[in-house]
Scaffold this motif. Structure first.
Motif, PDB file in Angstrom:
ATOM      1  N   SER A  17     133.639  45.592 160.458  1.00 56.45           N
ATOM      2  CA  SER A  17     132.950  45.816 161.730  1.00 56.45           C
ATOM      3  C   SER A  17     131.443  45.644 161.568  1.00 56.45           C
ATOM      4  CB  SER A  17     133.237  47.228 162.252  1.00 56.45           C
ATOM      5  OG  SER A  17     134.604  47.420 162.513  1.00 56.45           O
ATOM      6  N   LEU A  18     130.812  45.248 162.647  1.00 53.33           N
ATOM      7  CA  LEU A  18     129.355  45.156 162.735  1.00 53.33           C
ATOM      8  C   LEU A  18     128.938  45.529 164.147  1.00 53.33           C
ATOM      9  CD1 LEU A  18     128.627  41.741 160.952  1.00 53.33           C
ATOM     10  CD2 LEU A  18     128.038  44.009 160.085  1.00 53.33           C
ATOM     11  N   THR A  19     127.682  45.911 164.286  1.00 51.21           N
ATOM     12  CA  THR A  19     127.126  46.203 165.602  1.00 51.21           C
ATOM     13  C   THR A  19     125.851  45.391 165.793  1.00 51.21           C
ATOM     14  OG1 THR A  19     127.980  48.462 165.539  1.00 51.21           O
ATOM     15  CG2 THR A  19     126.266  47.986 167.147  1.00 51.21           C
ATOM     16  N   LEU A  20     125.753  44.760 166.942  1.00 49.05           N
ATOM     17  CA  LEU A  20     124.554  44.031 167.323  1.00 49.05           C
ATOM     18  C   LEU A  20     123.856  44.769 168.467  1.00 49.05           C
ATOM     19  CD1 LEU A  20     125.926  40.352 167.430  1.00 49.05           C
ATOM     20  CD2 LEU A  20     125.039  41.646 165.471  1.00 49.05           C
ATOM     21  N   SER A  21     122.541  44.785 168.442  1.00 49.86           N
ATOM     22  CA  SER A  21     121.765  45.410 169.513  1.00 49.86           C
ATOM     23  C   SER A  21     120.680  44.464 169.992  1.00 49.86           C
ATOM     24  CB  SER A  21     121.127  46.711 169.030  1.00 49.86           C
ATOM     25  OG  SER A  21     122.113  47.665 168.711  1.00 49.86           O
ATOM     26  N   CYS A  22     120.304  44.646 171.240  1.00 52.48           N
ATOM     27  CA  CYS A  22     119.277  43.806 171.852  1.00 52.48           C
ATOM     28  C   CYS A  22     118.413  44.716 172.725  1.00 52.48           C
ATOM     29  CB  CYS A  22     119.939  42.714 172.678  1.00 52.48           C
ATOM     30  SG  CYS A  22     118.837  41.641 173.616  1.00 52.48           S
ATOM     31  N   ALA A  23     117.143  44.823 172.391  1.00 50.39           N
ATOM     32  CA  ALA A  23     116.219  45.668 173.146  1.00 50.39           C
ATOM     33  C   ALA A  23     115.374  44.799 174.062  1.00 50.39           C
ATOM     34  CB  ALA A  23     115.338  46.450 172.191  1.00 50.39           C
ATOM     35  N   ALA A  24     115.407  45.126 175.349  1.00 45.69           N
ATOM     36  CA  ALA A  24     114.691  44.336 176.343  1.00 45.69           C
ATOM     37  C   ALA A  24     113.447  45.057 176.820  1.00 45.69           C
ATOM     38  CB  ALA A  24     115.601  44.046 177.534  1.00 45.69           C
ATOM     39  N   SER A  25     112.368  44.331 176.963  1.00 42.18           N
ATOM     40  CA  SER A  25     111.132  44.882 177.508  1.00 42.18           C
ATOM     41  C   SER A  25     110.431  43.798 178.320  1.00 42.18           C
ATOM     42  CB  SER A  25     110.217  45.380 176.389  1.00 42.18           C
ATOM     43  OG  SER A  25     109.857  44.322 175.519  1.00 42.18           O
ATOM     44  N   GLY A  26     109.583  44.249 179.247  1.00 38.41           N
ATOM     45  CA  GLY A  26     108.856  43.294 180.063  1.00 38.41           C
ATOM     46  C   GLY A  26     108.824  43.694 181.512  1.00 38.41           C
ATOM     47  N   ASN A  27     108.296  42.821 182.336  1.00 29.85           N
ATOM     48  CA  ASN A  27     108.047  43.153 183.730  1.00 29.85           C
ATOM     49  C   ASN A  27     109.120  42.607 184.661  1.00 29.85           C
ATOM     50  OD1 ASN A  27     107.289  40.543 183.166  1.00 29.85           O
ATOM     51  ND2 ASN A  27     105.529  40.541 184.538  1.00 29.85           N
ATOM     52  N   PHE A  28     110.350  42.976 184.409  1.00 31.15           N
ATOM     53  CA  PHE A  28     111.411  42.630 185.349  1.00 31.15           C
ATOM     54  C   PHE A  28     111.811  43.884 186.106  1.00 31.15           C
ATOM     55  CE2 PHE A  28     114.899  44.507 182.889  1.00 31.15           C
ATOM     56  CZ  PHE A  28     114.409  44.484 181.590  1.00 31.15           C
ATOM     57  N   PHE A  29     112.303  43.732 187.344  1.00 30.89           N
ATOM     58  CA  PHE A  29     112.642  44.916 188.111  1.00 30.89           C
ATOM     59  C   PHE A  29     114.135  45.076 188.338  1.00 30.89           C
ATOM     60  CE2 PHE A  29     113.591  42.747 192.055  1.00 30.89           C
ATOM     61  CZ  PHE A  29     112.719  41.661 192.112  1.00 30.89           C
ATOM     62  N   SER A  30     114.901  44.074 187.999  1.00 33.59           N
ATOM     63  CA  SER A  30     116.357  44.241 188.044  1.00 33.59           C
ATOM     64  C   SER A  30     117.003  43.244 187.094  1.00 33.59           C
ATOM     65  CB  SER A  30     116.907  44.068 189.458  1.00 33.59           C
ATOM     66  OG  SER A  30     116.790  42.728 189.880  1.00 33.59           O
ATOM     67  N   VAL A  31     118.252  43.530 186.752  1.00 34.72           N
ATOM     68  CA  VAL A  31     119.012  42.673 185.837  1.00 34.72           C
ATOM     69  C   VAL A  31     120.207  42.099 186.581  1.00 34.72           C
ATOM     70  CG1 VAL A  31     120.338  42.589 183.702  1.00 34.72           C
ATOM     71  CG2 VAL A  31     118.285  44.012 183.834  1.00 34.72           C
ATOM     72  N   SER A  32     120.293  40.809 186.620  1.00 34.06           N
ATOM     73  CA  SER A  32     121.420  40.149 187.283  1.00 34.06           C
ATOM     74  C   SER A  32     122.642  40.088 186.374  1.00 34.06           C
ATOM     75  CB  SER A  32     121.017  38.743 187.723  1.00 34.06           C
ATOM     76  OG  SER A  32     119.918  38.782 188.608  1.00 34.06           O
ATOM     77  N   SER A  33     122.408  39.813 185.111  1.00 30.70           N
ATOM     78  CA  SER A  33     123.511  39.765 184.157  1.00 30.70           C
ATOM     79  C   SER A  33     122.965  39.880 182.750  1.00 30.70           C
ATOM     80  CB  SER A  33     124.323  38.476 184.293  1.00 30.70           C
ATOM     81  OG  SER A  33     123.565  37.358 183.894  1.00 30.70           O
ATOM     82  N   MET A  34     123.851  40.308 181.844  1.00 26.20           N
ATOM     83  CA  MET A  34     123.526  40.389 180.424  1.00 26.20           C
ATOM     84  C   MET A  34     124.707  39.820 179.660  1.00 26.20           C
ATOM     85  SD  MET A  34     122.116  44.315 180.333  1.00 26.20           S
ATOM     86  CE  MET A  34     123.513  44.896 181.307  1.00 26.20           C
ATOM     87  N   GLY A  35     124.440  39.286 178.490  1.00 27.71           N
ATOM     88  CA  GLY A  35     125.543  38.727 177.742  1.00 27.71           C
ATOM     89  C   GLY A  35     125.207  38.464 176.291  1.00 27.71           C
ATOM     90  N   TRP A  36     126.248  38.233 175.546  1.00 25.25           N
ATOM     91  CA  TRP A  36     126.147  37.817 174.150  1.00 25.25           C
ATOM     92  C   TRP A  36     126.807  36.446 174.015  1.00 25.25           C
ATOM     93  CZ3 TRP A  36     123.325  40.137 170.466  1.00 25.25           C
ATOM     94  CH2 TRP A  36     122.950  41.476 170.656  1.00 25.25           C
ATOM     95  N   TYR A  37     126.103  35.551 173.370  1.00 25.02           N
ATOM     96  CA  TYR A  37     126.599  34.212 173.091  1.00 25.02           C
ATOM     97  C   TYR A  37     126.597  34.012 171.576  1.00 25.02           C
ATOM     98  CZ  TYR A  37     125.876  32.953 178.013  1.00 25.02           C
ATOM     99  OH  TYR A  37     125.946  32.894 179.383  1.00 25.02           O
ATOM    100  N   ARG A  38     127.350  33.037 171.129  1.00 16.87           N
ATOM    101  CA  ARG A  38     127.314  32.695 169.713  1.00 16.87           C
ATOM    102  C   ARG A  38     127.399  31.189 169.527  1.00 16.87           C
ATOM    103  NH1 ARG A  38     133.138  35.171 167.634  1.00 16.87           N
ATOM    104  NH2 ARG A  38     134.513  33.597 168.604  1.00 16.87           N
ATOM    105  N   GLN A  39     126.845  30.751 168.408  1.00 13.89           N
ATOM    106  CA  GLN A  39     126.868  29.331 168.071  1.00 13.89           C
ATOM    107  C   GLN A  39     127.255  29.188 166.609  1.00 13.89           C
ATOM    108  OE1 GLN A  39     123.263  27.192 169.001  1.00 13.89           O
ATOM    109  NE2 GLN A  39     124.319  25.229 168.932  1.00 13.89           N
ATOM    110  N   GLY A  40     128.457  28.694 166.389  1.00 15.13           N
ATOM    111  CA  GLY A  40     128.924  28.456 165.035  1.00 15.13           C
ATOM    112  C   GLY A  40     128.454  27.110 164.528  1.00 15.13           C
ATOM    113  N   PRO A  41     128.612  26.847 163.246  1.00 18.26           N
ATOM    114  CA  PRO A  41     128.175  25.573 162.658  1.00 18.26           C
ATOM    115  C   PRO A  41     128.829  24.387 163.353  1.00 18.26           C
ATOM    116  CG  PRO A  41     128.755  27.153 160.943  1.00 18.26           C
ATOM    117  CD  PRO A  41     129.197  27.752 162.239  1.00 18.26           C
ATOM    118  N   GLY A  42     128.009  23.492 163.864  1.00 15.10           N
ATOM    119  CA  GLY A  42     128.526  22.294 164.504  1.00 15.10           C
ATOM    120  C   GLY A  42     129.179  22.520 165.849  1.00 15.10           C
ATOM    121  N   LYS A  43     128.969  23.696 166.427  1.00 17.56           N
ATOM    122  CA  LYS A  43     129.587  24.009 167.713  1.00 17.56           C
ATOM    123  C   LYS A  43     128.524  24.314 168.756  1.00 17.56           C
ATOM    124  CE  LYS A  43     133.725  26.081 165.631  1.00 17.56           C
ATOM    125  NZ  LYS A  43     134.571  27.302 165.558  1.00 17.56           N
TER     126      LYS A  43
END
Length: 126
Positions: A17-43
């Motif tokens: 198991s592993l855990t990934l985290s993403c901390a967001a900061s900045g001047n946005f006032f709402s979030v439409s969507s959030m997601g995790w993507y990945r890119q494997g070798p040659g993909k």
């Protein structure tokens, strides 16, 4: 501007198991969507898991039942719990935010923008 800073990831064994985290900061006032993507070798980069503005989640078929996406109530932290890892999960993982910026009181003066984290390597050994 919006900054997305990723942490976590690294090396895991088959079934681990592993855990990934993403901390967001900045001047946005709402979030439409959030997601995790990945890119494997040659993909191409592909969606792993996402959360829409209503809180509904969706997952790629290959990770259903193994990965869990979550965020805090403020939508400032996005996480991905990776369980039962397989070698084919090896990839660089990126968090993604689609946010609304500008004037929250005037839709004509607001706009949608997309941002990416810096990427985190996940390597699963067999």
């Amino acid at each position: 501007q919006v900054q997305l800073v990723q942490s976590g990831g690294g090396l895991a064994q088959y079934g681990g198991s592993l855990t990934l985290s993403c901390a967001a900061s900045g001047n946005f006032f709402s979030v439409s969507s959030m997601g995790w993507y990945r890119q494997g070798p040659g993909k191409p980069r592909a969606l792993v898991a996402g959360i829409n503005s209503g809180g509904s989640t969706n997952y790629a078929d290959s990770v259903k039942g193994r990965f869990t996406i979550s965020s805090d109530n403020a939508k400032k932290t996005l996480s991905l719990q990776l369980n039962n890892l397989r070698p084919e999960d090896t990839a660089v993982y990126y968090c993604n935010y689609v946010v609304r910026m500008g004037n929250p009181r005037d839709i004509l003066q607001s706009y949608e923008a997309e941002f990416w984290g810096q990427g985190t390597q996940v390597t699963v050994s067999s």
